[in-house]
Design a protein around this motif. Sequence first.
Motif, PDB file in Angstrom:
ATOM      1  N   PRO A   1      47.420  96.868  35.172  1.00 30.28           N
ATOM      2  CA  PRO A   1      46.976  97.391  36.470  1.00 30.28           C
ATOM      3  C   PRO A   1      47.928  98.445  37.020  1.00 30.28           C
ATOM      4  O   PRO A   1      49.042  98.635  36.518  1.00 30.28           O
ATOM      5  CB  PRO A   1      46.980  96.144  37.353  1.00 30.28           C
ATOM      6  N   SER A   2      47.485  99.126  38.060  1.00 33.78           N
ATOM      7  CA  SER A   2      48.360 100.055  38.770  1.00 33.78           C
ATOM      8  C   SER A   2      49.445  99.259  39.469  1.00 33.78           C
ATOM      9  O   SER A   2      49.166  98.279  40.157  1.00 33.78           O
ATOM     10  CB  SER A   2      47.558 100.853  39.795  1.00 33.78           C
ATOM     11  N   CYS A   3      50.695  99.671  39.268  1.00 32.86           N
ATOM     12  CA  CYS A   3      51.829  98.925  39.824  1.00 32.86           C
ATOM     13  C   CYS A   3      52.661  99.817  40.739  1.00 32.86           C
ATOM     14  O   CYS A   3      52.918 100.985  40.402  1.00 32.86           O
ATOM     15  CB  CYS A   3      52.736  98.399  38.711  1.00 32.86           C
ATOM     16  N   PRO A   4      53.118  99.284  41.877  1.00 35.97           N
ATOM     17  CA  PRO A   4      53.995 100.077  42.752  1.00 35.97           C
ATOM     18  C   PRO A   4      55.351 100.290  42.093  1.00 35.97           C
ATOM     19  O   PRO A   4      55.859  99.415  41.389  1.00 35.97           O
ATOM     20  CB  PRO A   4      54.117  99.198  44.000  1.00 35.97           C
ATOM     21  N   LEU A   5      55.923 101.455  42.301  1.00 38.26           N
ATOM     22  CA  LEU A   5      57.231 101.776  41.750  1.00 38.26           C
ATOM     23  C   LEU A   5      58.285 101.762  42.843  1.00 38.26           C
ATOM     24  O   LEU A   5      58.009 102.115  43.998  1.00 38.26           O
ATOM     25  CB  LEU A   5      57.199 103.160  41.097  1.00 38.26           C
ATOM     26  N   GLU A   6      59.482 101.368  42.492  1.00 40.12           N
ATOM     27  CA  GLU A   6      60.575 101.293  43.465  1.00 40.12           C
ATOM     28  C   GLU A   6      60.889 102.660  44.045  1.00 40.12           C
ATOM     29  O   GLU A   6      61.275 102.787  45.207  1.00 40.12           O
ATOM     30  CB  GLU A   6      61.817 100.705  42.785  1.00 40.12           C
TER      31      GLU A   6
END
Length: 346
Positions: free
Chosen positions: A139-144
């Motif tokens: 899935p689309s994942c948030p990046l730091e």
Amino acid sequence: MTGDDEHTRAGRRPRVLKAVGLALAGVLVAGCAAAGWAYWHLNSNIKSVDIDSALGDDRPAKPTPTPTASASAAAPLPTEPVNILVLGSDSRSGEENEALGGGSSSGARSDTAMVVHIDAGRTAATVVSIPRDTLVTRPSCPLESGGSTAVSYGSMFNSAYAVGGPVCAVKTVESITDVRMDHYIEIDFSGFAKLVNALGGVTVTTDEDIDDDDSHLHLKAGTHHLDGKQALALARTRHGIGDGSDLGRIGLQQKLVKALLEQISSTNLLTSPAKLYSVADALTGSLTTDTGLDSLTELTSLGESLKGLSSDEVKTVTMPVVTAPSDPNRVVAKEPAASELWESLR
């Protein structure tokens, strides 16, 4: 004896008692200071990631608490199960990890992935291994750093950690299982080896000869007491057993998990403060957790809740898979068996 002698001795006695008292007080203060430093050191060892904040509410629901009889008014039993994603990272960060054969210095992968499901009463557990070669929809994942990764179809499972770290690993597991991960624990190569050494090694029985030049492990079939480096090689070996696939390695990893649980339960750490500290230092120094487990108090609380769980009540299984139609060297989830397994853990 003269009266002056008695007077002199009587005068010395309070001074002697005072000196002894001051010495004891000094020992107590030093002991408290040492204990305080040890707690601070172990606590500061633990690294953490705020996964809950990063993922927000777009996650599987938490299970509804089930009423459970209390063991006592002071120590009620938990009322809901807990699911923990445990990853072994092949990071080459640091000289020790590099010496033990870590991955690329520019990144890391989840070399081992297990979902640990502990029942509400904390008397049974199921450890489900996810083959790293499984093809999944990542899935689309948030990046730091901001932004997010793109959805990726037909990607290897362990690529989630490589592109998005612990947050993406958790999101990917939740996406393919529809099971909420309550906690996250990651341990690196050197930490695993140090933990095994601190415990005095681990005894494992292998069913076949292992001859793997890549992991530098060469063992005859039978029972062996392994040190940390050998245990790590056993957890990583794949080319020297069976068909050389990740499934053979998972079988060895599951044997190792059970053996470690037995070693821990047979080692009375409370009778040896030095050994207890050594084990705790090795463990906390190699951990990355979610923020719900990022303190010694929280880890100890979890450990205390599991004191009634024996290794005999820990079931190890592998997510059902079949060879991927697109690639004979990859696997995909076998349905409906995989979905039924994950359903049993909700």
